[in-house]
Design an enzyme around this catalytic site. Sequence first.
Site, PDB file in Angstrom:
ATOM      1  N   LYS A  93       0.859  -1.195   0.000  1.00 54.06           N
ATOM      2  CA  LYS A  93       0.000   0.000   0.000  1.00 54.06           C
ATOM      3  C   LYS A  93       0.898   1.249   0.000  1.00 54.06           C
ATOM      4  O   LYS A  93       2.111   1.141   0.203  1.00 54.06           O
ATOM      5  CB  LYS A  93      -0.920  -0.034   1.225  1.00 54.06           C
ATOM      6  CG  LYS A  93      -0.155   0.036   2.540  1.00 54.06           C
ATOM      7  CD  LYS A  93      -1.045  -0.233   3.748  1.00 54.06           C
ATOM      8  CE  LYS A  93      -0.230  -0.114   5.020  1.00 54.06           C
ATOM      9  NZ  LYS A  93      -0.946  -0.615   6.201  1.00 54.06           N
ATOM     10  N   ARG A 148     -11.524   0.159  13.841  1.00 52.42           N
ATOM     11  CA  ARG A 148     -11.455   0.924  12.583  1.00 52.42           C
ATOM     12  C   ARG A 148     -12.452   0.257  11.639  1.00 52.42           C
ATOM     13  O   ARG A 148     -13.559   0.724  11.478  1.00 52.42           O
ATOM     14  CB  ARG A 148     -10.020   0.897  12.037  1.00 52.42           C
ATOM     15  CG  ARG A 148      -9.840   1.690  10.764  1.00 52.42           C
ATOM     16  CD  ARG A 148      -8.371   1.795  10.348  1.00 52.42           C
ATOM     17  NE  ARG A 148      -7.778   0.517   9.989  1.00 52.42           N
ATOM     18  CZ  ARG A 148      -6.505   0.360   9.644  1.00 52.42           C
ATOM     19  NH1 ARG A 148      -5.684   1.403   9.624  1.00 52.42           N
ATOM     20  NH2 ARG A 148      -6.023  -0.823   9.315  1.00 52.42           N
ATOM     21  N   TYR A 179      15.877  32.897   0.702  1.00 54.94           N
ATOM     22  CA  TYR A 179      14.763  33.784   1.053  1.00 54.94           C
ATOM     23  C   TYR A 179      14.924  34.341   2.465  1.00 54.94           C
ATOM     24  O   TYR A 179      15.298  33.604   3.382  1.00 54.94           O
ATOM     25  CB  TYR A 179      13.448  33.005   1.009  1.00 54.94           C
ATOM     26  CG  TYR A 179      12.951  32.695  -0.383  1.00 54.94           C
ATOM     27  CD1 TYR A 179      12.668  33.705  -1.294  1.00 54.94           C
ATOM     28  CD2 TYR A 179      12.735  31.377  -0.776  1.00 54.94           C
ATOM     29  CE1 TYR A 179      12.194  33.405  -2.564  1.00 54.94           C
ATOM     30  CE2 TYR A 179      12.250  31.068  -2.033  1.00 54.94           C
ATOM     31  CZ  TYR A 179      11.986  32.095  -2.926  1.00 54.94           C
ATOM     32  OH  TYR A 179      11.507  31.794  -4.171  1.00 54.94           O
TER      33      TYR A 179
END
Length: 383
Positions: free
Chosen positions: A36, A135, A275
Amino acid sequence: MFHTCVIELSKSALEKNLAFIRSLIGEKTLMSSVVKGNAYGHGIEQFVPLAERCGIKHFSTFSADEAYRVQQMCRDKARIMIMGEITNDQLEWALENDVEFFVFELDRLKAAVHTARLVGKPATVHLELETGMNRTGLEPEVLEEACNFIAKNQAHVKLGGLCTHFAGAESIANYYRVRKQKIIFRRMSKWIKKKGLQPEHEHIACSAAVVRFPETHLQMVRVGIMQYGFWPSQEVIIEFLRDKPDKINPLTPLISWKSRVMDVKHIPEGEYIGYGTSYLANSNMKIATIPVGYGHGFSRSLSNQGRVLIHGQRVGTVGMVNMNAIMADVTLVEGVEKGDEVVLIGRQGENEITVSSFGDYSDQVNYELLTRLPHDIPRRVVG
Ligand SMILES: *Cc1c(COP(=O)(O)O)cnc(C)c1O
């Protein structure tokens, strides 16, 4: 290749990790390779054929889109199992392609049988039992109906497995919760078998359980993070090595992330770099710009904190992480030139940048950092 960086996957590392997992689970237990999250960021398209070459014959995904990608890459007849999301209208594709899936509610089970009748091919399902993760998982209240339904429709549905998932097997703090889950699983599994149903495989162990709870190996284990060469948590490796005399970590990460120096510049003392004003050169400096930034998965929270390897030396990044660039302080590294290799994760010479050190600075666990590596960085298998 036009990309500014590349991810390499080491075949020998995978072989080593799989041999270690095999030494824990023995010859009889089947290992499902969990792929996954784009194979935990390693790239399904590159990892699956590599894993097949290393002897893997079973893959687990979260969803149908991942299962589709795995199936496209499989050369041998590997089994593919979806552990999470598949919609009812994707079931036809799954059945036609022998893709198996978890069932944790009655609607999917009924839809699977309905589709099996249409397609003329049985569905192979894995009943995910609720044992305390809370779950997904079949609740005890609907278990009887699910079992009766399977028993009545045996021509259309095969029981590929009984399974559950632990709620944090990688942490000792969860000891009682996980122990309770083991007991509940055993009880539910016994009850189901008493009803006359015989699952092909029972599988409950993830990586942490493979290491910490040998009694959970059963007929199959679902291993993700460890095959890629990472421990599920610090606790698991500490516990594992505690009584080993040599204290050698048996896992090796497959992944390296590499780029090249894009430009080298000399900055006089007193100038800000990049920056804003987050980095002031306190002395004359030499800076190498690297064409990788937060847009490539190099977290902005690594501003002024990152580490990279150049010429085998560990150097810090200075200033803010930009969308497409970081700057490294190479003042003390001789002869750095445009085009020189930069290692963001992995080894160079004697030194190594680990995923977990990276994760410490950017407050991400291994799992998160890996899966957030952008899909479009090219992955390349090396020896
Ligand atoms: C992710 C997952 C696994 C694998 O977990 P690792 O800790 O990576 O081994 C196993 N089972 C299920 C249901 C999962 O979601």
